[in-house]
Design a protein around this motif. Structure first.
Motif, PDB file in Angstrom:
ATOM      1  N   ASP A  70       0.822  -1.204   0.000  1.00  0.00           N
ATOM      2  CA  ASP A  70       0.000   0.000   0.000  1.00  0.00           C
ATOM      3  C   ASP A  70       0.863   1.264   0.000  1.00  0.00           C
ATOM      4  OD1 ASP A  70       0.249  -1.358   2.735  1.00  0.00           O
ATOM      5  OD2 ASP A  70      -0.091   0.721   3.331  1.00  0.00           O
ATOM      6  N   MET A  71       2.156   1.146   0.304  1.00  0.00           N
ATOM      7  CA  MET A  71       3.065   2.294   0.257  1.00  0.00           C
ATOM      8  C   MET A  71       3.505   2.625  -1.164  1.00  0.00           C
ATOM      9  SD  MET A  71       5.570   1.487   3.472  1.00  0.00           S
ATOM     10  CE  MET A  71       4.955   1.406   5.157  1.00  0.00           C
ATOM     11  N   ILE A  72       3.195   1.741  -2.121  1.00  0.00           N
ATOM     12  CA  ILE A  72       3.622   1.907  -3.505  1.00  0.00           C
ATOM     13  C   ILE A  72       2.390   2.139  -4.381  1.00  0.00           C
ATOM     14  CG2 ILE A  72       4.780   0.791  -5.453  1.00  0.00           C
ATOM     15  CD1 ILE A  72       6.280  -0.945  -3.398  1.00  0.00           C
ATOM     16  N   PRO A  73       2.393   3.145  -5.264  1.00  0.00           N
ATOM     17  CA  PRO A  73       1.253   3.357  -6.169  1.00  0.00           C
ATOM     18  C   PRO A  73       1.288   2.326  -7.303  1.00  0.00           C
ATOM     19  CG  PRO A  73       2.948   4.965  -6.638  1.00  0.00           C
ATOM     20  CD  PRO A  73       3.421   4.182  -5.433  1.00  0.00           C
ATOM     21  N   VAL A  74       0.755   1.149  -7.021  1.00  0.00           N
ATOM     22  CA  VAL A  74       0.911   0.019  -7.937  1.00  0.00           C
ATOM     23  C   VAL A  74       0.289   0.306  -9.300  1.00  0.00           C
ATOM     24  CG1 VAL A  74       0.397  -2.422  -8.304  1.00  0.00           C
ATOM     25  CG2 VAL A  74       1.040  -1.620  -6.018  1.00  0.00           C
ATOM     26  N   GLU A  75      -0.890   0.921  -9.326  1.00  0.00           N
ATOM     27  CA  GLU A  75      -1.537   1.184 -10.614  1.00  0.00           C
ATOM     28  C   GLU A  75      -0.703   2.138 -11.455  1.00  0.00           C
ATOM     29  OE1 GLU A  75      -5.549   2.415 -10.248  1.00  0.00           O
ATOM     30  OE2 GLU A  75      -6.217   0.590  -9.224  1.00  0.00           O
ATOM     31  N   ASN A  76      -0.153   3.155 -10.834  1.00  0.00           N
ATOM     32  CA  ASN A  76       0.700   4.099 -11.551  1.00  0.00           C
ATOM     33  C   ASN A  76       1.936   3.388 -12.103  1.00  0.00           C
ATOM     34  OD1 ASN A  76       3.282   6.034 -11.184  1.00  0.00           O
ATOM     35  ND2 ASN A  76       1.543   7.263 -11.857  1.00  0.00           N
ATOM     36  N   CYS A  77       2.530   2.522 -11.293  1.00  0.00           N
ATOM     37  CA  CYS A  77       3.708   1.770 -11.744  1.00  0.00           C
ATOM     38  C   CYS A  77       3.367   0.860 -12.911  1.00  0.00           C
ATOM     39  CB  CYS A  77       4.272   0.961 -10.571  1.00  0.00           C
ATOM     40  SG  CYS A  77       5.077   1.952  -9.299  1.00  0.00           S
ATOM     41  N   THR A  78       2.235   0.183 -12.806  1.00  0.00           N
ATOM     42  CA  THR A  78       1.831  -0.742 -13.865  1.00  0.00           C
ATOM     43  C   THR A  78       1.620  -0.010 -15.186  1.00  0.00           C
ATOM     44  OG1 THR A  78       0.764  -2.162 -12.217  1.00  0.00           O
ATOM     45  CG2 THR A  78       0.113  -2.470 -14.512  1.00  0.00           C
ATOM     46  N   ALA A  79       0.980   1.140 -15.111  1.00  0.00           N
ATOM     47  CA  ALA A  79       0.697   1.906 -16.328  1.00  0.00           C
ATOM     48  C   ALA A  79       1.968   2.389 -17.016  1.00  0.00           C
ATOM     49  CB  ALA A  79      -0.203   3.093 -15.994  1.00  0.00           C
ATOM     50  N   HIS A  80       3.047   2.554 -16.255  1.00  0.00           N
ATOM     51  CA  HIS A  80       4.268   3.131 -16.822  1.00  0.00           C
ATOM     52  C   HIS A  80       5.433   2.147 -16.863  1.00  0.00           C
ATOM     53  CE1 HIS A  80       1.895   6.701 -15.713  1.00  0.00           C
ATOM     54  NE2 HIS A  80       2.482   7.249 -16.770  1.00  0.00           N
ATOM     55  N   GLY A  81       5.169   0.864 -16.617  1.00  0.00           N
ATOM     56  CA  GLY A  81       6.204  -0.140 -16.793  1.00  0.00           C
ATOM     57  C   GLY A  81       7.215  -0.230 -15.675  1.00  0.00           C
ATOM     58  N   VAL A  82       6.836   0.143 -14.464  1.00  0.00           N
ATOM     59  CA  VAL A  82       7.713  -0.012 -13.300  1.00  0.00           C
ATOM     60  C   VAL A  82       7.301  -1.295 -12.581  1.00  0.00           C
ATOM     61  CG1 VAL A  82       8.465   0.968 -11.100  1.00  0.00           C
ATOM     62  CG2 VAL A  82       7.998   2.474 -13.060  1.00  0.00           C
ATOM     63  N   LEU A  83       8.225  -2.231 -12.433  1.00  0.00           N
ATOM     64  CA  LEU A  83       7.909  -3.508 -11.804  1.00  0.00           C
ATOM     65  C   LEU A  83       7.870  -3.349 -10.282  1.00  0.00           C
ATOM     66  CD1 LEU A  83      10.035  -6.019 -13.917  1.00  0.00           C
ATOM     67  CD2 LEU A  83       7.781  -5.019 -14.389  1.00  0.00           C
ATOM     68  N   VAL A  84       6.864  -3.954  -9.678  1.00  0.00           N
ATOM     69  CA  VAL A  84       6.669  -3.886  -8.228  1.00  0.00           C
ATOM     70  C   VAL A  84       6.802  -5.289  -7.654  1.00  0.00           C
ATOM     71  CG1 VAL A  84       5.100  -3.272  -6.351  1.00  0.00           C
ATOM     72  CG2 VAL A  84       5.145  -1.893  -8.452  1.00  0.00           C
ATOM     73  N   ALA A  85       7.572  -5.410  -6.588  1.00  0.00           N
ATOM     74  CA  ALA A  85       7.767  -6.700  -5.927  1.00  0.00           C
ATOM     75  C   ALA A  85       7.762  -6.490  -4.419  1.00  0.00           C
ATOM     76  CB  ALA A  85       9.091  -7.334  -6.367  1.00  0.00           C
ATOM     77  N   ASN A  86       7.592  -7.587  -3.688  1.00  0.00           N
ATOM     78  CA  ASN A  86       7.679  -7.527  -2.226  1.00  0.00           C
ATOM     79  C   ASN A  86       8.395  -8.778  -1.734  1.00  0.00           C
ATOM     80  OD1 ASN A  86       5.696  -9.455  -2.565  1.00  0.00           O
ATOM     81  ND2 ASN A  86       4.258  -8.548  -1.117  1.00  0.00           N
ATOM     82  N   VAL A  87       8.436  -8.932  -0.404  1.00  0.00           N
ATOM     83  CA  VAL A  87       9.152 -10.055   0.196  1.00  0.00           C
ATOM     84  C   VAL A  87       8.197 -10.787   1.139  1.00  0.00           C
ATOM     85  CG1 VAL A  87      11.287 -10.756   1.330  1.00  0.00           C
ATOM     86  CG2 VAL A  87      11.207  -8.586   0.116  1.00  0.00           C
ATOM     87  N   PRO A  88       7.256 -11.547   0.614  1.00  0.00           N
ATOM     88  CA  PRO A  88       6.251 -12.185   1.469  1.00  0.00           C
ATOM     89  C   PRO A  88       6.857 -13.232   2.388  1.00  0.00           C
ATOM     90  CG  PRO A  88       6.128 -13.051  -0.761  1.00  0.00           C
ATOM     91  CD  PRO A  88       7.084 -11.899  -0.811  1.00  0.00           C
ATOM     92  N   GLY A  89       6.356 -13.274   3.605  1.00  0.00           N
ATOM     93  CA  GLY A  89       6.767 -14.298   4.566  1.00  0.00           C
ATOM     94  C   GLY A  89       8.027 -13.977   5.340  1.00  0.00           C
ATOM     95  N   ALA A  90       8.770 -12.943   4.933  1.00  0.00           N
ATOM     96  CA  ALA A  90      10.051 -12.668   5.578  1.00  0.00           C
ATOM     97  C   ALA A  90       9.902 -12.268   7.034  1.00  0.00           C
ATOM     98  CB  ALA A  90      10.809 -11.584   4.812  1.00  0.00           C
ATOM     99  N   ASN A  91       8.783 -11.634   7.371  1.00  0.00           N
ATOM    100  CA  ASN A  91       8.585 -11.205   8.759  1.00  0.00           C
ATOM    101  C   ASN A  91       7.447 -11.943   9.455  1.00  0.00           C
ATOM    102  OD1 ASN A  91       6.346 -10.100   7.549  1.00  0.00           O
ATOM    103  ND2 ASN A  91       6.757  -7.994   8.160  1.00  0.00           N
ATOM    104  N   ALA A  92       7.015 -13.072   8.883  1.00  0.00           N
ATOM    105  CA  ALA A  92       5.853 -13.777   9.424  1.00  0.00           C
ATOM    106  C   ALA A  92       6.073 -14.240  10.861  1.00  0.00           C
ATOM    107  CB  ALA A  92       5.489 -14.964   8.534  1.00  0.00           C
ATOM    108  N   ASP A  93       7.241 -14.826  11.135  1.00  0.00           N
ATOM    109  CA  ASP A  93       7.517 -15.271  12.492  1.00  0.00           C
ATOM    110  C   ASP A  93       7.534 -14.095  13.457  1.00  0.00           C
ATOM    111  OD1 ASP A  93       7.826 -18.136  12.326  1.00  0.00           O
ATOM    112  OD2 ASP A  93       9.665 -17.802  11.227  1.00  0.00           O
ATOM    113  N   SER A  94       8.171 -13.026  13.048  1.00  0.00           N
ATOM    114  CA  SER A  94       8.298 -11.856  13.912  1.00  0.00           C
ATOM    115  C   SER A  94       6.935 -11.282  14.271  1.00  0.00           C
ATOM    116  CB  SER A  94       9.154 -10.788  13.224  1.00  0.00           C
ATOM    117  OG  SER A  94       9.307  -9.657  14.041  1.00  0.00           O
TER     118      SER A  94
END
Length: 331
Positions: A70-94
Protein backbone atom coordinates in the motif's frame (compact mmCIF):
# COMPACT_ATOMS: atom_id res chain seq x y z
CA UNK A 1 22.56 1.62 -11.59
CA UNK A 2 21.36 3.77 -8.69
CA UNK A 3 19.26 2.12 -6.00
CA UNK A 4 17.44 4.57 -3.73
CA UNK A 5 16.59 3.55 -0.18
CA UNK A 6 13.72 5.35 1.49
CA UNK A 7 15.25 4.23 4.84
CA UNK A 8 18.34 2.27 5.93
CA UNK A 9 18.40 -1.49 5.32
CA UNK A 10 20.38 -4.26 6.98
CA UNK A 11 24.10 -4.44 6.04
CA UNK A 12 23.51 -7.88 4.49
CA UNK A 13 21.14 -6.30 1.98
CA UNK A 14 23.57 -3.48 1.27
CA UNK A 15 26.29 -6.04 0.57
CA UNK A 16 24.12 -7.77 -2.04
CA UNK A 17 23.49 -4.50 -3.88
CA UNK A 18 27.14 -3.49 -3.79
CA UNK A 19 28.34 -6.92 -4.99
CA UNK A 20 26.07 -6.51 -8.00
CA UNK A 21 27.86 -3.26 -8.80
CA UNK A 22 25.04 -0.85 -7.96
CA UNK A 23 25.31 2.53 -6.31
CA UNK A 24 23.14 2.80 -3.19
CA UNK A 25 21.92 6.07 -1.70
CA UNK A 26 19.70 7.32 1.11
CA UNK A 27 17.89 10.65 0.95
CA UNK A 28 20.29 13.35 2.06
CA UNK A 29 19.74 17.06 2.29
CA UNK A 30 18.16 16.87 -1.16
CA UNK A 31 15.31 14.69 0.10
CA UNK A 32 13.74 11.52 -1.28
CA UNK A 33 12.00 13.14 -4.24
CA UNK A 34 15.25 14.54 -5.63
CA UNK A 35 16.91 11.14 -5.18
CA UNK A 36 14.07 9.42 -7.03
CA UNK A 37 14.65 11.56 -10.12
CA UNK A 38 17.98 9.76 -10.62
CA UNK A 39 17.18 6.24 -9.40
CA UNK A 40 16.61 3.06 -11.41
CA UNK A 41 15.22 1.23 -8.37
CA UNK A 42 13.83 2.07 -4.94
CA UNK A 43 13.63 -0.10 -1.83
CA UNK A 44 10.48 0.99 -0.03
CA UNK A 45 9.79 1.45 3.67
CA UNK A 46 7.65 4.58 3.51
CA UNK A 47 4.86 5.97 1.34
CA UNK A 48 5.90 6.91 -2.18
CA UNK A 49 4.21 9.69 -4.20
CA UNK A 50 1.06 8.67 -6.04
CA UNK A 51 2.51 10.04 -9.30
CA UNK A 52 5.74 8.11 -8.79
CA UNK A 53 6.49 7.48 -12.47
CA UNK A 54 6.38 11.19 -13.28
CA UNK A 55 8.72 11.96 -10.40
CA UNK A 56 11.09 9.07 -11.13
CA UNK A 57 11.56 9.00 -14.92
CA UNK A 58 14.38 6.39 -14.82
CA UNK A 59 12.69 4.02 -12.36
CA UNK A 60 12.47 0.34 -13.30
CA UNK A 61 11.68 -1.26 -9.94
CA UNK A 62 9.90 -0.45 -6.68
CA UNK A 63 10.53 -3.22 -4.17
CA UNK A 64 8.85 -3.29 -0.80
CA UNK A 65 11.10 -4.28 2.08
CA UNK A 66 8.26 -6.25 3.64
CA UNK A 67 4.84 -7.40 2.55
CA UNK A 68 2.23 -4.65 2.32
CA UNK A 69 2.46 -2.73 -0.97
CA UNK A 70 0.00 0.00 0.00
CA UNK A 71 3.06 2.29 0.26
CA UNK A 72 3.62 1.91 -3.50
CA UNK A 73 1.25 3.36 -6.17
CA UNK A 74 0.91 0.02 -7.94
CA UNK A 75 -1.54 1.18 -10.61
CA UNK A 76 0.70 4.10 -11.55
CA UNK A 77 3.71 1.77 -11.74
CA UNK A 78 1.83 -0.74 -13.87
CA UNK A 79 0.70 1.91 -16.33
CA UNK A 80 4.27 3.13 -16.82
CA UNK A 81 6.20 -0.14 -16.79
CA UNK A 82 7.71 -0.01 -13.30
CA UNK A 83 7.91 -3.51 -11.80
CA UNK A 84 6.67 -3.89 -8.23
CA UNK A 85 7.77 -6.70 -5.93
CA UNK A 86 7.68 -7.53 -2.23
CA UNK A 87 9.15 -10.05 0.20
CA UNK A 88 6.25 -12.19 1.47
CA UNK A 89 6.77 -14.30 4.57
CA UNK A 90 10.05 -12.67 5.58
CA UNK A 91 8.58 -11.21 8.76
CA UNK A 92 5.85 -13.78 9.42
CA UNK A 93 7.52 -15.27 12.49
CA UNK A 94 8.30 -11.86 13.91
CA UNK A 95 4.76 -10.50 13.54
CA UNK A 96 3.11 -13.70 14.75
CA UNK A 97 5.32 -13.82 17.85
CA UNK A 98 4.60 -10.15 18.50
CA UNK A 99 0.85 -10.83 18.47
CA UNK A 100 1.40 -13.73 20.86
CA UNK A 101 3.29 -11.38 23.15
CA UNK A 102 0.39 -8.95 23.08
CA UNK A 103 -2.09 -11.67 24.00
CA UNK A 104 0.07 -12.98 26.85
CA UNK A 105 0.55 -9.47 28.23
CA UNK A 106 -3.20 -8.91 28.12
CA UNK A 107 -4.14 -12.27 29.62
CA UNK A 108 -1.70 -12.00 32.52
CA UNK A 109 -2.06 -8.21 33.07
CA UNK A 110 1.68 -7.74 32.66
CA UNK A 111 1.69 -4.01 31.88
CA UNK A 112 -0.74 -3.20 34.69
CA UNK A 113 1.17 -5.21 37.28
CA UNK A 114 4.45 -3.63 36.20
CA UNK A 115 3.08 -0.09 36.57
CA UNK A 116 1.39 -0.80 39.90
CA UNK A 117 4.39 -2.61 41.35
CA UNK A 118 6.46 0.52 40.76
CA UNK A 119 3.80 3.05 41.77
CA UNK A 120 1.74 1.31 44.46
CA UNK A 121 3.75 -1.61 45.73
CA UNK A 122 3.89 -5.38 45.78
CA UNK A 123 0.48 -6.20 47.28
CA UNK A 124 -1.49 -3.93 44.95
CA UNK A 125 0.27 -5.28 41.87
CA UNK A 126 -0.13 -8.89 42.98
CA UNK A 127 -3.87 -8.37 43.45
CA UNK A 128 -4.15 -7.88 39.68
CA UNK A 129 -3.55 -11.61 39.26
CA UNK A 130 -7.21 -12.06 40.20
CA UNK A 131 -8.02 -10.77 36.70
CA UNK A 132 -5.52 -13.00 34.89
CA UNK A 133 -6.55 -15.87 32.65
CA UNK A 134 -4.98 -18.55 30.44
CA UNK A 135 -5.03 -18.55 26.66
CA UNK A 136 -5.85 -22.24 26.55
CA UNK A 137 -9.45 -22.76 25.48
CA UNK A 138 -9.95 -19.16 24.35
CA UNK A 139 -10.98 -18.30 20.79
CA UNK A 140 -8.71 -16.37 18.43
CA UNK A 141 -10.15 -14.94 15.23
CA UNK A 142 -7.61 -14.17 12.51
CA UNK A 143 -8.51 -11.89 9.60
CA UNK A 144 -6.05 -12.63 6.81
CA UNK A 145 -4.65 -16.14 6.47
CA UNK A 146 -1.46 -15.38 4.61
CA UNK A 147 1.99 -16.20 5.95
CA UNK A 148 1.49 -14.19 9.15
CA UNK A 149 -2.02 -15.43 9.87
CA UNK A 150 -1.04 -19.03 9.15
CA UNK A 151 1.97 -18.87 11.48
CA UNK A 152 -0.10 -17.22 14.21
CA UNK A 153 -2.73 -19.93 13.87
CA UNK A 154 -0.10 -22.66 14.13
CA UNK A 155 1.40 -21.25 17.33
CA UNK A 156 -1.90 -20.60 19.08
CA UNK A 157 -3.54 -23.85 18.00
CA UNK A 158 -0.64 -26.18 18.76
CA UNK A 159 1.13 -24.24 21.49
CA UNK A 160 -1.78 -22.82 23.48
CA UNK A 161 -4.60 -25.15 22.42
CA UNK A 162 -6.78 -22.23 21.44
CA UNK A 163 -9.76 -22.46 19.12
CA UNK A 164 -8.82 -20.61 15.93
CA UNK A 165 -11.28 -19.01 13.52
CA UNK A 166 -9.98 -17.76 10.20
CA UNK A 167 -11.23 -15.46 7.47
CA UNK A 168 -9.63 -15.02 4.06
CA UNK A 169 -10.57 -13.81 0.60
CA UNK A 170 -11.63 -16.54 -1.76
CA UNK A 171 -12.31 -20.16 -0.98
CA UNK A 172 -8.78 -21.50 -0.60
CA UNK A 173 -8.59 -24.13 2.11
CA UNK A 174 -7.85 -23.04 5.66
CA UNK A 175 -4.75 -24.35 7.43
CA UNK A 176 -5.34 -27.53 9.40
CA UNK A 177 -7.25 -26.92 12.61
CA UNK A 178 -8.53 -23.47 11.57
CA UNK A 179 -12.30 -23.04 11.28
CA UNK A 180 -13.51 -20.87 8.41
CA UNK A 181 -15.74 -18.05 9.65
CA UNK A 182 -17.44 -15.06 8.08
CA UNK A 183 -16.46 -11.71 9.51
CA UNK A 184 -19.58 -11.12 11.57
CA UNK A 185 -19.31 -14.50 13.27
CA UNK A 186 -15.57 -14.10 13.80
CA UNK A 187 -16.03 -10.74 15.54
CA UNK A 188 -18.87 -12.07 17.68
CA UNK A 189 -17.26 -15.32 18.84
CA UNK A 190 -13.60 -14.40 19.37
CA UNK A 191 -11.86 -13.50 22.63
CA UNK A 192 -9.01 -12.01 20.58
CA UNK A 193 -9.31 -10.71 17.02
CA UNK A 194 -6.02 -10.38 15.13
CA UNK A 195 -6.04 -8.28 11.96
CA UNK A 196 -3.29 -9.58 9.66
CA UNK A 197 -4.68 -8.68 6.23
CA UNK A 198 -3.31 -6.31 3.58
CA UNK A 199 -4.82 -2.85 3.17
CA UNK A 200 -6.97 -2.87 0.04
CA UNK A 201 -10.17 -1.08 -0.96
CA UNK A 202 -12.03 -4.17 0.28
CA UNK A 203 -10.33 -4.26 3.71
CA UNK A 204 -10.40 -0.52 4.42
CA UNK A 205 -12.76 -0.06 7.40
CA UNK A 206 -13.24 -3.84 7.68
CA UNK A 207 -13.33 -3.55 11.49
CA UNK A 208 -16.37 -1.32 11.25
CA UNK A 209 -18.53 0.17 13.99
CA UNK A 210 -21.07 -2.60 13.42
CA UNK A 211 -18.49 -5.37 13.72
CA UNK A 212 -16.81 -3.81 16.74
CA UNK A 213 -20.30 -3.66 18.23
CA UNK A 214 -20.55 -7.45 17.84
CA UNK A 215 -17.45 -8.08 19.95
CA UNK A 216 -17.67 -9.63 23.40
CA UNK A 217 -17.39 -7.07 26.23
CA UNK A 218 -14.13 -8.78 27.28
CA UNK A 219 -12.65 -9.21 23.79
CA UNK A 220 -9.50 -7.48 22.54
CA UNK A 221 -8.76 -6.26 19.03
CA UNK A 222 -5.15 -6.69 17.83
CA UNK A 223 -4.08 -4.77 14.73
CA UNK A 224 -0.76 -5.77 13.14
CA UNK A 225 -2.05 -5.01 9.62
CA UNK A 226 -2.64 -1.36 8.71
CA UNK A 227 -4.41 1.40 10.62
CA UNK A 228 -7.19 2.09 8.09
CA UNK A 229 -8.39 -1.53 8.33
CA UNK A 230 -10.11 -0.30 11.51
CA UNK A 231 -12.77 2.39 11.81
CA UNK A 232 -10.68 4.50 14.18
CA UNK A 233 -13.37 6.76 15.65
CA UNK A 234 -15.67 3.78 16.25
CA UNK A 235 -12.89 1.93 18.06
CA UNK A 236 -12.07 4.93 20.28
CA UNK A 237 -15.76 5.31 21.15
CA UNK A 238 -16.08 1.64 22.11
CA UNK A 239 -12.89 1.77 24.19
CA UNK A 240 -13.97 4.91 26.01
CA UNK A 241 -17.34 3.38 26.82
CA UNK A 242 -15.77 0.10 27.96
CA UNK A 243 -17.88 -1.88 25.52
CA UNK A 244 -14.92 -4.11 24.61
CA UNK A 245 -11.98 -5.36 26.65
CA UNK A 246 -9.38 -3.32 24.80
CA UNK A 247 -7.15 -2.93 21.79
CA UNK A 248 -3.49 -3.67 21.14
CA UNK A 249 -2.47 -1.50 18.21
CA UNK A 250 0.80 -1.47 16.29
CA UNK A 251 -0.45 0.58 13.33
CA UNK A 252 -2.54 3.73 12.93
CA UNK A 253 -4.36 5.82 10.32
CA UNK A 254 -1.57 8.38 10.46
CA UNK A 255 1.95 7.59 11.61
CA UNK A 256 3.65 8.54 13.86
CA UNK A 257 0.75 8.62 16.29
CA UNK A 258 -0.12 12.26 17.01
CA UNK A 259 0.80 13.60 20.44
CA UNK A 260 -2.83 14.57 21.11
CA UNK A 261 -4.42 11.39 19.76
CA UNK A 262 -7.24 10.17 22.04
CA UNK A 263 -5.82 6.64 22.11
CA UNK A 264 -2.98 7.92 24.30
CA UNK A 265 -5.36 8.68 27.16
CA UNK A 266 -7.22 5.37 27.28
CA UNK A 267 -6.35 2.79 29.95
CA UNK A 268 -7.48 -0.25 27.93
CA UNK A 269 -5.00 0.01 25.06
CA UNK A 270 -1.48 -1.22 24.33
CA UNK A 271 0.26 1.04 21.81
CA UNK A 272 3.43 0.17 19.89
CA UNK A 273 5.16 2.07 17.02
CA UNK A 274 4.63 -0.19 13.97
CA UNK A 275 7.33 -2.52 15.23
CA UNK A 276 5.75 -5.99 15.03
CA UNK A 277 7.87 -7.06 12.07
CA UNK A 278 11.13 -5.47 13.18
CA UNK A 279 13.07 -8.21 14.93
CA UNK A 280 16.74 -8.31 13.93
CA UNK A 281 16.19 -11.61 12.10
CA UNK A 282 13.17 -10.33 10.16
CA UNK A 283 14.92 -7.10 9.17
CA UNK A 284 17.83 -9.07 7.76
CA UNK A 285 15.50 -11.41 5.82
CA UNK A 286 13.46 -8.50 4.45
CA UNK A 287 16.57 -6.53 3.50
CA UNK A 288 18.30 -9.40 1.72
CA UNK A 289 15.08 -10.47 0.00
CA UNK A 290 14.39 -6.95 -1.25
CA UNK A 291 17.99 -6.50 -2.40
CA UNK A 292 17.89 -9.79 -4.31
CA UNK A 293 14.70 -8.72 -6.07
CA UNK A 294 16.25 -5.38 -7.03
CA UNK A 295 19.34 -7.09 -8.47
CA UNK A 296 17.15 -9.57 -10.38
CA UNK A 297 14.97 -6.85 -11.92
CA UNK A 298 17.82 -4.53 -12.83
CA UNK A 299 19.57 -7.47 -14.54
CA UNK A 300 16.50 -7.90 -16.73
CA UNK A 301 14.74 -10.69 -14.85
CA UNK A 302 11.26 -11.14 -13.48
CA UNK A 303 10.85 -10.76 -9.72
CA UNK A 304 9.96 -13.86 -7.74
CA UNK A 305 7.16 -12.08 -5.92
CA UNK A 306 5.71 -10.14 -8.86
CA UNK A 307 2.93 -7.80 -7.72
CA UNK A 308 2.08 -6.31 -11.13
CA UNK A 309 2.89 -8.84 -13.88
CA UNK A 310 0.72 -6.82 -16.27
CA UNK A 311 3.56 -4.29 -16.31
CA UNK A 312 6.03 -6.72 -17.90
CA UNK A 313 5.68 -5.67 -21.53
CA UNK A 314 5.56 -1.96 -20.68
CA UNK A 315 8.68 -2.45 -18.57
CA UNK A 316 10.56 -3.94 -21.52
CA UNK A 317 9.66 -0.89 -23.57
CA UNK A 318 10.69 1.42 -20.71
CA UNK A 319 14.07 -0.28 -20.42
CA UNK A 320 14.67 0.03 -24.14
CA UNK A 321 13.76 3.73 -24.10
CA UNK A 322 16.26 4.27 -21.28
CA UNK A 323 18.97 2.39 -23.19
CA UNK A 324 19.14 -0.64 -20.86
CA UNK A 325 19.66 -4.23 -22.08
CA UNK A 326 16.63 -6.16 -23.32
CA UNK A 327 14.68 -8.05 -20.68
CA UNK A 328 13.86 -11.74 -20.65
CA UNK A 329 11.00 -12.57 -23.00
CA UNK A 330 9.41 -15.12 -20.69
CA UNK A 331 9.29 -16.07 -17.03
Amino acid sequence: MLVALTDPIDPAGMAILHRAGHEVALPGAEGLEALLTRAEAVVVRRKLPDDLSARAPRLLAAVRQGVGVDMIPVENCTAHGVLVANVPGANADSVAEFAIGQMLAIARRVDTMHAELLAKGWATARARSDQAFELRGRTLGIVGMGAIGTRLAEITRDGFRMRVLGHRRGMNAMPAGVERADLDALFAESDFIALACPLTPETRGLASAARIGRMKPTAWLLNVARGPVVDGPALVESLRAGRIGGAALDVYDEQPLAADHPLRDLPNVILTPHAAGLSSEAVERMSTGAAEEVVRILAGGRPRSFINPKAWEASRARRAALGHPRMEATA
